[in-house]
Structures are given as C-alpha cells and as structure tokens.
Design a protein around this motif. Sequence first.
Motif, PDB file in Angstrom:
ATOM      1  N   ARG A 304       1.115  -1.081  -0.287  1.00 38.72           N
ATOM      2  CA  ARG A 304       0.012  -0.239   0.174  1.00 38.72           C
ATOM      3  C   ARG A 304       0.973   1.061   0.266  1.00 38.72           C
ATOM      4  O   ARG A 304       0.609   2.490  -0.528  1.00 38.72           O
ATOM      5  CB  ARG A 304      -0.973   0.285   1.414  1.00 38.72           C
ATOM      6  N   GLU A 305       1.967   1.628   0.406  1.00 40.06           N
ATOM      7  CA  GLU A 305       3.152   2.336   0.518  1.00 40.06           C
ATOM      8  C   GLU A 305       3.717   2.407  -0.763  1.00 40.06           C
ATOM      9  O   GLU A 305       3.769   4.190  -1.276  1.00 40.06           O
ATOM     10  CB  GLU A 305       3.824   2.701   1.740  1.00 40.06           C
ATOM     11  N   ALA A 306       3.633   1.613  -0.989  1.00 39.56           N
ATOM     12  CA  ALA A 306       4.537   1.697  -2.197  1.00 39.56           C
ATOM     13  C   ALA A 306       2.730   2.381  -3.722  1.00 39.56           C
ATOM     14  O   ALA A 306       3.365   2.587  -4.268  1.00 39.56           O
ATOM     15  CB  ALA A 306       4.876   0.590  -3.624  1.00 39.56           C
ATOM     16  N   MET A 307       2.280   1.601  -3.405  1.00 35.38           N
ATOM     17  CA  MET A 307       0.585   2.649  -3.905  1.00 35.38           C
ATOM     18  C   MET A 307       0.500   3.877  -4.365  1.00 35.38           C
ATOM     19  O   MET A 307      -0.085   4.525  -4.513  1.00 35.38           O
ATOM     20  CB  MET A 307      -0.086   1.514  -4.181  1.00 35.38           C
ATOM     21  N   PHE A 308       0.365   3.918  -2.836  1.00 34.28           N
ATOM     22  CA  PHE A 308       0.212   5.801  -2.203  1.00 34.28           C
ATOM     23  C   PHE A 308       0.993   6.269  -2.317  1.00 34.28           C
ATOM     24  O   PHE A 308       0.266   7.477  -1.922  1.00 34.28           O
ATOM     25  CB  PHE A 308      -1.195   5.448  -1.129  1.00 34.28           C
ATOM     26  N   ASN A 309       2.336   6.152  -2.127  1.00 33.88           N
ATOM     27  CA  ASN A 309       3.002   7.128  -1.841  1.00 33.88           C
ATOM     28  C   ASN A 309       3.594   8.112  -3.098  1.00 33.88           C
ATOM     29  O   ASN A 309       4.528   8.703  -2.964  1.00 33.88           O
ATOM     30  CB  ASN A 309       4.135   6.725  -1.264  1.00 33.88           C
ATOM     31  N   ASP A 310       2.916   6.810  -4.541  1.00 35.48           N
ATOM     32  CA  ASP A 310       4.265   7.757  -5.822  1.00 35.48           C
ATOM     33  C   ASP A 310       3.250   7.982  -6.528  1.00 35.48           C
ATOM     34  O   ASP A 310       2.038   7.678  -7.228  1.00 35.48           O
ATOM     35  CB  ASP A 310       3.952   6.575  -6.382  1.00 35.48           C
ATOM     36  N   PRO A 311       2.992  10.035  -6.528  1.00 30.25           N
ATOM     37  CA  PRO A 311       2.247   9.936  -7.913  1.00 30.25           C
ATOM     38  C   PRO A 311       2.475   9.747  -8.679  1.00 30.25           C
ATOM     39  O   PRO A 311       0.805  10.427  -9.226  1.00 30.25           O
ATOM     40  CB  PRO A 311       2.771  12.041  -7.202  1.00 30.25           C
ATOM     41  N   ALA A 312       2.792   9.329  -9.514  1.00 30.15           N
ATOM     42  CA  ALA A 312       2.353   8.905 -11.120  1.00 30.15           C
ATOM     43  C   ALA A 312       1.132   7.711 -10.488  1.00 30.15           C
ATOM     44  O   ALA A 312       0.545   7.739 -11.724  1.00 30.15           O
ATOM     45  CB  ALA A 312       3.596   8.108 -11.129  1.00 30.15           C
ATOM     46  N   LYS A 313       0.984   7.341  -9.342  1.00 27.96           N
ATOM     47  CA  LYS A 313       0.219   6.115  -9.666  1.00 27.96           C
ATOM     48  C   LYS A 313      -1.563   7.049  -9.201  1.00 27.96           C
ATOM     49  O   LYS A 313      -2.673   6.591  -8.468  1.00 27.96           O
ATOM     50  CB  LYS A 313       0.504   5.362  -8.604  1.00 27.96           C
ATOM     51  N   ALA A 314      -1.423   8.322  -8.801  1.00 28.48           N
ATOM     52  CA  ALA A 314      -3.008   9.196  -8.052  1.00 28.48           C
ATOM     53  C   ALA A 314      -3.794   8.687  -8.760  1.00 28.48           C
ATOM     54  O   ALA A 314      -5.363   8.049  -8.374  1.00 28.48           O
ATOM     55  CB  ALA A 314      -2.573  10.137  -8.119  1.00 28.48           C
ATOM     56  N   SER A 315      -3.797   8.509 -10.359  1.00 25.08           N
ATOM     57  CA  SER A 315      -4.890   8.002 -11.055  1.00 25.08           C
ATOM     58  C   SER A 315      -5.735   6.905 -11.468  1.00 25.08           C
ATOM     59  O   SER A 315      -6.978   6.116 -11.701  1.00 25.08           O
ATOM     60  CB  SER A 315      -4.670   8.367 -12.735  1.00 25.08           C
ATOM     61  N   ARG A 316      -4.719   5.574 -10.040  1.00 29.09           N
ATOM     62  CA  ARG A 316      -4.693   4.367 -10.203  1.00 29.09           C
ATOM     63  C   ARG A 316      -5.663   4.152  -8.874  1.00 29.09           C
ATOM     64  O   ARG A 316      -5.339   2.626  -8.219  1.00 29.09           O
ATOM     65  CB  ARG A 316      -3.608   3.179 -10.798  1.00 29.09           C
ATOM     66  N   ARG A 317      -5.585   5.224  -8.201  1.00 29.45           N
ATOM     67  CA  ARG A 317      -5.900   4.094  -6.143  1.00 29.45           C
ATOM     68  C   ARG A 317      -6.544   4.927  -5.795  1.00 29.45           C
ATOM     69  O   ARG A 317      -7.769   5.959  -6.504  1.00 29.45           O
ATOM     70  CB  ARG A 317      -4.656   4.274  -6.265  1.00 29.45           C
ATOM     71  N   MET A 318      -7.281   5.329  -4.977  1.00 28.52           N
ATOM     72  CA  MET A 318      -8.503   5.745  -3.677  1.00 28.52           C
ATOM     73  C   MET A 318      -8.401   4.892  -2.452  1.00 28.52           C
ATOM     74  O   MET A 318      -8.342   3.514  -2.125  1.00 28.52           O
ATOM     75  CB  MET A 318      -9.844   5.729  -4.492  1.00 28.52           C
TER      76      MET A 318
END
Length: 602
Positions: A304-318
């Motif tokens: 989760r940290e890897a997914m939610f701390n990366d701004p580049a992934k902002a369009s693929r998470r909530m």
Amino acid sequence: MSKTLMSLRGRGARRAVALLSSAALVAGVAVIGSPASAASKAGGTLIIVSFDDQIELDPTRTYVGRDIAFMNSFWVRNLVSYVHKPGAAGSGIVGDLATNTGVPSNNAKTWKFTLRPGVTWEDGKPVTCADVKYGLSRTFAQDVLPDGPTYAISMLNIPVDADGNSAYAGPYKKTGQALYDKAVTCSKDNRTVTFNLSRSVYDFNYTLTYPSFSPVRKDKDTGEKYGLRPFSNGPYKIKKYKAKDELVLVRNTKWNKSSDPIRTPYPEEIQLKLGVNESVRDQIFINDSLPNAVSFDALLPASREAMFNDPAKASRRMNVYDPYVTYVFVNQDRLPCLDLRKAIFYARDLKGQLDLAGGSTYAGDYADGVIKPLMGLDYAPVKNSTNSADGKTRNLNPDWKQEGNPTVAKAWLEKAKKSCPDLVARATDPNKGLTYVLRKAGTNAQIIKIWQDAMDKIGVHIDFKIFVGGSSAYYSHVRDQNNMKNYDLIPGGWGPDWANASTVIPELYLEEGGAAYGMTWKSPDYDAFKARVKKNLTETNRKKQGQEWAALNQYAMDRVWVLPSFFTKTQEVWGSGIGGVYFWEPQGTFGFGELYVKDFAQ
C-alpha cells in the motif's frame, strides 16, 4: 465481511449503506478516467485479481458486500437494486426486475412488485413471479443453504418458534409449504408478486436489494450445488468456475437492455483470477503489469505504501471510508464470565493493530461499538468503552488506552479469579488458553504477535486456530455452531444493509441473526435484550428507534459481547487500462458494472 484483522473486502462483512459525505469520499465520489462514448467502451477482457481461492455464487448464501456488488452487477438481478452511480446518488434504489420500488399497503405489511416485460433467463425463457417466489423460498432451507441473510424468515407472515426457526422448512422438505404460499403469492398472469409481512416494515424494499430475494428457476436448482453453476438473468452468464483457479463470465445473448435500466455490460469477457499470491497480486498493480485488471482485495500494508506514496499512481487508486466496523466476538457460551471478558478488553493493544494496518490514514479510527457514527440517528458515543469514534477524541473511559492498560486488566483478572476460577485457570494455562480463530491471510501473523504480547502482560495465553480459505468460507465456517463452539474469540466485520441499525443490532446479536458468531443468546442478559430489539423493530418513530438502537449498542458493549476494533477505511487499486471507476457507497467497493477496458488489445 476486514481491513485490519482480516481482509474485509475479501472482507467478510456484508453489504452496507455508507452514509458518507462527498468530501469524505474524495476521489471515490467522482468517476475516474476520461469520458468515453458507450460504443467506445464496449469490448475487451476485464480481469479481476483475488487472493481468495473461491467465491460464493449461490445468491441465497451470498452475504459478503464485495461479492454481492460483483454478482448483482453482472449476472443476478433483484426486484429492486441500488442505483449504479457514485456518491450519495448510489444509495438510492430503483426498480430492477420490477417496474418500480414496490407498492406498500396495509400499513406497510403488504408489498407488491410487478415484473418488467421482456426479462428472460439465459436460455430465453421468461423470468416469472413463480421464479421469484421459488428463489426466496430457498432462504428457509437453513439446513441445506445456511449463511445468507434471513430477513425473509423474520419478516414474512409465517410463524416462528422461540428460537426464530420458521414453521416453513423450505422447498426441499416442503414442511409448512401452505404457510409460505399464503405469505408470498403470485398474480394470475405470473408477473406480480405480493409479500405479506408479519409486521410493518416501511423500508422492506431495501431488503429486496439482496440476491437472496432474486429469482431462481426451480428446474435449474441443484440445492447446495447450485453455487457451482447458477443460472443467469443478467447481462453475463457463467462459462467456467473452478475454485483456486478462475471464474469466467461471457455475454448472455438472451439479455435485453430494454428490460434492464441499470446495467451497462461493457467488457466482452470478465475473468476473476482466484488464489493469487498476495505479493504477486500487489505487484501487478504497483507495476501496472495488467492494465486491464482491478484488485478484488485490500493490499498488503507494505504494498500500500508503494502504491499510495507515488504521485504517478494517483489515477489508479482511491482511499475512502467504507461502511464497515470490525470487532472480535466473545463467545458467551465459552466465556460467560464478564470479569474475564473485561480483562481481555482492557489488555488489548489496538494501537499496535491500527499501526500495522496503516494507521488512521489507511485503516480508520478506533471503534467504540458496532454502529458507525455515519449512521447518524442510530449512533451515540459509547460510555465505558473506547475513547475514540469518528476520528474525534472522547475520553469517556480513562481506564481504556489504545495501547492497552495491563494494570486495569490485571485488576479485572483478579476479580475473575474469584468469579470464574476455572475459566481463568484455562486462560492462563500455556497448554490451553483462549482459542482465537483467524484466516491465513494478510498480516495476521503479525496480528498474532501483537495479541499475544498484550496478553502476556497479564498472564493470559491465546491459542490461535488458523483457518485456510476465502472470506465466504471463513464466515460459513464460524457461523456453523458445531465450529463456533470451539472458539472463544471470533474476529469479523459488519456494515448496515441500509441506513438503519435494524440491519446491525439484530443481525449481530440475535440467535437468528445473519452474523451472530458469538453465541450471545447464551448470556443471562440476552432475553431482556432480545425483547427490546423485537419491540424496536416495530417502532415507527424513526428518532425514537434510533435512540433505542444506540442504547442497545451500549447494552452490548457494557457486557463485552464484542471487542470493538475499528471504523474502517478501504483502498481500491486498478490498472491504467480501466475506465469508469467509482466507489459504490452501498456496497463499499467498486461499481463493477460500469468498469470498462480502454484498450481492447490488452
């Protein structure tokens, strides 16, 4: 049906209505992704990835919110359904198989629903009132089809005994069939179904959003094996289902859009991949290696940290608040001693568990009971319980500490040595201890250590029993009283089925409830509690009813029938090739029915 003690979107808690503001949902409210025409959305393969090795497909037995959302989006239609829209609009209901949301009469003891013309099964035969009536009758076959919601048993005008068992035994035994035939009737043209209830239920039509009220063709029913290949009346049908492998859905060519105002079947095919290693699953979304995929489960904390701390992934998470509350049931049959239950309550280290799950950022807030503050009318802060609810600090009980209070816990244990010496002897025996069942999933290995470290401080031993299997299988296992009697502590999670705690308090604590895993009915205080619950179910003053639900929540917490854990959040992730993403509030998960594949070459 959790995000902390177990994966609750694998989750185990059933469907719920989340009364969230649009501000609280943040990105979850809006549809994520660029607009596209309906024609350009159609096609491709949608892949859904899950750690669970199986999924319950029998509509009568399905009681996991995520699974209900998935099922109702693709191949099972109800008389009434939630609106397929993001935000508060998604909590509204509309006619689905029925032409409207029902016509009540007789002070809401009688409800009529008329089927839309042109609704068919996957072989082209029409869906009839008889199919609806037969499908609902399966709920009463509790010996064959346990685990699902039992609202039909408690609401229909069919006699029940003192234990809540119906005089009708379902379509297989047919005991009491005449009673059922009076409670559920069909018009001469076989299109209008009438439900005759034993009491006024002004929100009965919300009950019909459940798959357990959906039609089942009698000639296709295979009893307990029906979940291996249910028959479709939605836009997709099942091509393949194999546990630990995959479920494959393909278009149902007999489905007519003109008869279905709700669903938008975009993908050509849908594949649910089962039994995927959790680390492998998470890397798929971190690396975006399957752009046309969405996750069925909550991510591991490290992922989760890897997914939610990366701004580049902002369009693929909530990251949103969901409808659920997590807790640990305390088995009243095995632990009837209140002093010992209080010792466990005060000794627990909830802070360690919350930190492990991602803290307030990802996991949520400390719960003070089983009713979430977002329930509004039905919630009141619980005294003598925790000191936090809805993110606000309330030191209602100075003895409770989020990291545990060994001093106070030991004092209660000393009292227990006098009130229940035999139980304390078992609890403190390293070769016996208190039994705690939990799934082999996620961070439960660390949860075990946090629990035992906390209990070591007061000299209590926990004997952990690991259950191997998916969420639905876990809840089916602990719901079986033959298994339940072996456990002292049973973790779980729950959310309201709609915006009334009538779908929380009775379901969690009454013996006939759909999630009564703690043998609450073995408590000496149960009869008085049950009488108040039954009376409140017939209360027509909504404000007074809500106040009583809050009081009953307090009643249960005073007796430590459950150990409340968290008011939870959920995180959803998906690939860059997926469009139409939004958080479906009533179901606490994706709005699966509007997902589409952007690049059909994937």
